[in-house]
Motif scaffolding. Sequence first.
Motif, mmCIF file in Angstrom:
data_model
loop_
_atom_site.group_PDB
_atom_site.id
_atom_site.type_symbol
_atom_site.label_atom_id
_atom_site.label_comp_id
_atom_site.label_asym_id
_atom_site.label_seq_id
_atom_site.Cartn_x
_atom_site.Cartn_y
_atom_site.Cartn_z
ATOM 1 N N MET A 13 0.840 -1.203 0.000
ATOM 2 C CA MET A 13 0.000 0.000 0.000
ATOM 3 C C MET A 13 0.872 1.249 0.000
ATOM 4 N N ARG A 14 0.358 2.282 -0.610
ATOM 5 C CA ARG A 14 0.993 3.590 -0.541
ATOM 6 C C ARG A 14 0.189 4.457 0.413
ATOM 7 N N ALA A 15 0.650 5.653 0.646
ATOM 8 C CA ALA A 15 -0.069 6.567 1.514
ATOM 9 C C ALA A 15 -1.450 6.839 0.927
ATOM 10 N N VAL A 16 -2.423 6.974 1.817
ATOM 11 C CA VAL A 16 -3.797 7.218 1.370
ATOM 12 C C VAL A 16 -3.890 8.636 0.841
ATOM 13 N N LYS A 17 -4.356 8.759 -0.392
ATOM 14 C CA LYS A 17 -4.551 10.063 -1.003
ATOM 15 C C LYS A 17 -6.034 10.274 -1.223
ATOM 16 N N VAL A 18 -6.464 11.497 -1.118
ATOM 17 C CA VAL A 18 -7.870 11.804 -1.348
ATOM 18 C C VAL A 18 -8.114 11.830 -2.846
ATOM 19 N N PRO A 19 -8.900 10.889 -3.357
ATOM 20 C CA PRO A 19 -9.170 10.891 -4.797
ATOM 21 C C PRO A 19 -10.209 11.945 -5.149
ATOM 22 N N HIS B 45 -17.178 1.272 -9.944
ATOM 23 C CA HIS B 45 -15.882 0.764 -10.399
ATOM 24 C C HIS B 45 -14.802 0.973 -9.335
ATOM 25 N N ARG B 46 -14.879 2.078 -8.621
ATOM 26 C CA ARG B 46 -13.908 2.321 -7.553
ATOM 27 C C ARG B 46 -14.055 1.315 -6.416
ATOM 28 N N VAL B 47 -15.306 0.928 -6.151
ATOM 29 C CA VAL B 47 -15.532 -0.087 -5.110
ATOM 30 C C VAL B 47 -14.889 -1.407 -5.524
ATOM 31 N N PHE B 48 -15.062 -1.786 -6.793
ATOM 32 C CA PHE B 48 -14.439 -3.020 -7.272
ATOM 33 C C PHE B 48 -12.917 -2.937 -7.209
ATOM 34 N N ASP B 49 -12.358 -1.778 -7.549
ATOM 35 C CA ASP B 49 -10.908 -1.595 -7.465
ATOM 36 C C ASP B 49 -10.423 -1.706 -6.018
ATOM 37 N N PHE B 50 -11.202 -1.132 -5.100
ATOM 38 C CA PHE B 50 -10.845 -1.237 -3.687
ATOM 39 C C PHE B 50 -10.888 -2.694 -3.228
ATOM 40 N N PHE B 51 -11.903 -3.427 -3.652
ATOM 41 C CA PHE B 51 -12.004 -4.840 -3.276
ATOM 42 C C PHE B 51 -10.804 -5.628 -3.802
ATOM 43 N N LYS B 52 -10.410 -5.361 -5.044
ATOM 44 C CA LYS B 52 -9.235 -6.043 -5.611
ATOM 45 C C LYS B 52 -7.978 -5.709 -4.819
ATOM 46 N N GLN B 53 -7.826 -4.438 -4.469
ATOM 47 C CA GLN B 53 -6.653 -4.005 -3.725
ATOM 48 C C GLN B 53 -6.633 -4.651 -2.333
ATOM 49 N N ALA B 54 -7.794 -4.738 -1.701
ATOM 50 C CA ALA B 54 -7.870 -5.362 -0.378
ATOM 51 C C ALA B 54 -7.542 -6.848 -0.472
ATOM 52 N N CYS B 55 -8.040 -7.510 -1.511
ATOM 53 C CA CYS B 55 -7.765 -8.946 -1.673
ATOM 54 C C CYS B 55 -6.292 -9.190 -1.977
ATOM 55 N N ARG B 56 -5.662 -8.294 -2.692
ATOM 56 C CA ARG B 56 -4.232 -8.439 -2.974
ATOM 57 C C ARG B 56 -3.387 -8.213 -1.728
ATOM 58 N N SER B 57 -3.937 -7.526 -0.742
ATOM 59 C CA SER B 57 -3.210 -7.261 0.502
ATOM 60 C C SER B 57 -3.354 -8.391 1.514
ATOM 61 N N MET C 154 -10.159 2.615 2.634
ATOM 62 C CA MET C 154 -8.747 2.699 2.263
ATOM 63 C C MET C 154 -7.880 3.054 3.472
ATOM 64 N N GLU C 155 -8.382 3.947 4.304
ATOM 65 C CA GLU C 155 -7.642 4.332 5.500
ATOM 66 C C GLU C 155 -7.514 3.139 6.460
ATOM 67 N N GLU C 156 -8.602 2.386 6.622
ATOM 68 C CA GLU C 156 -8.569 1.200 7.486
ATOM 69 C C GLU C 156 -7.594 0.156 6.940
ATOM 70 N N LEU C 157 -7.659 -0.082 5.633
ATOM 71 C CA LEU C 157 -6.749 -1.045 5.010
ATOM 72 C C LEU C 157 -5.299 -0.599 5.153
#
Length: 132
Positions: free
Chosen positions: A5-11, A22-34, A81-84
């Motif tokens: 993970m990188r620092a959380v940035k405000v999109p 689509h952002r929710v799906f991207d977040f889910f993918k990122q969480a699963c990769r972590s 994202m902040e929690e992750l």
Amino acid sequence: MAFTMRAVKVPRNSASLEEARHRVFDFFKQACRSIPTIMEIYNLDDVVTPSQLRSTIAKEIRKNQNVTNPKVIDMLLFNGMEELNNIVEHAKQRHHVIGQYVIGQEGLVHELGSKDQGNSDFLKKFYTSNYF
């Protein structure tokens, strides 16, 4: 140990509900990769499997499936994202992660309810009469 993970940035705000989706799906993918990193950091191999963590993440996301305002979805995504990021950066302790994502709220309630079954009637009356 390398963190994914990188620092959380405000999109920027989502323009439509579809973009927020689509952002929710991207977040889910990122969480699963972590998940492998989280399993390694907190030594969760003896407590939970990666598929159980994946289903817990999906359940947490599905809690808010009825939200239709893109701004609210963006805010929920930022909180996620902040929690992750806190979990991956080891800002939480092992028992926090286990209590919140492995056992969950239903597990704690179920566990507390089963403790009184072995007590005698005398003890049950004693406990109810001595609680203030």
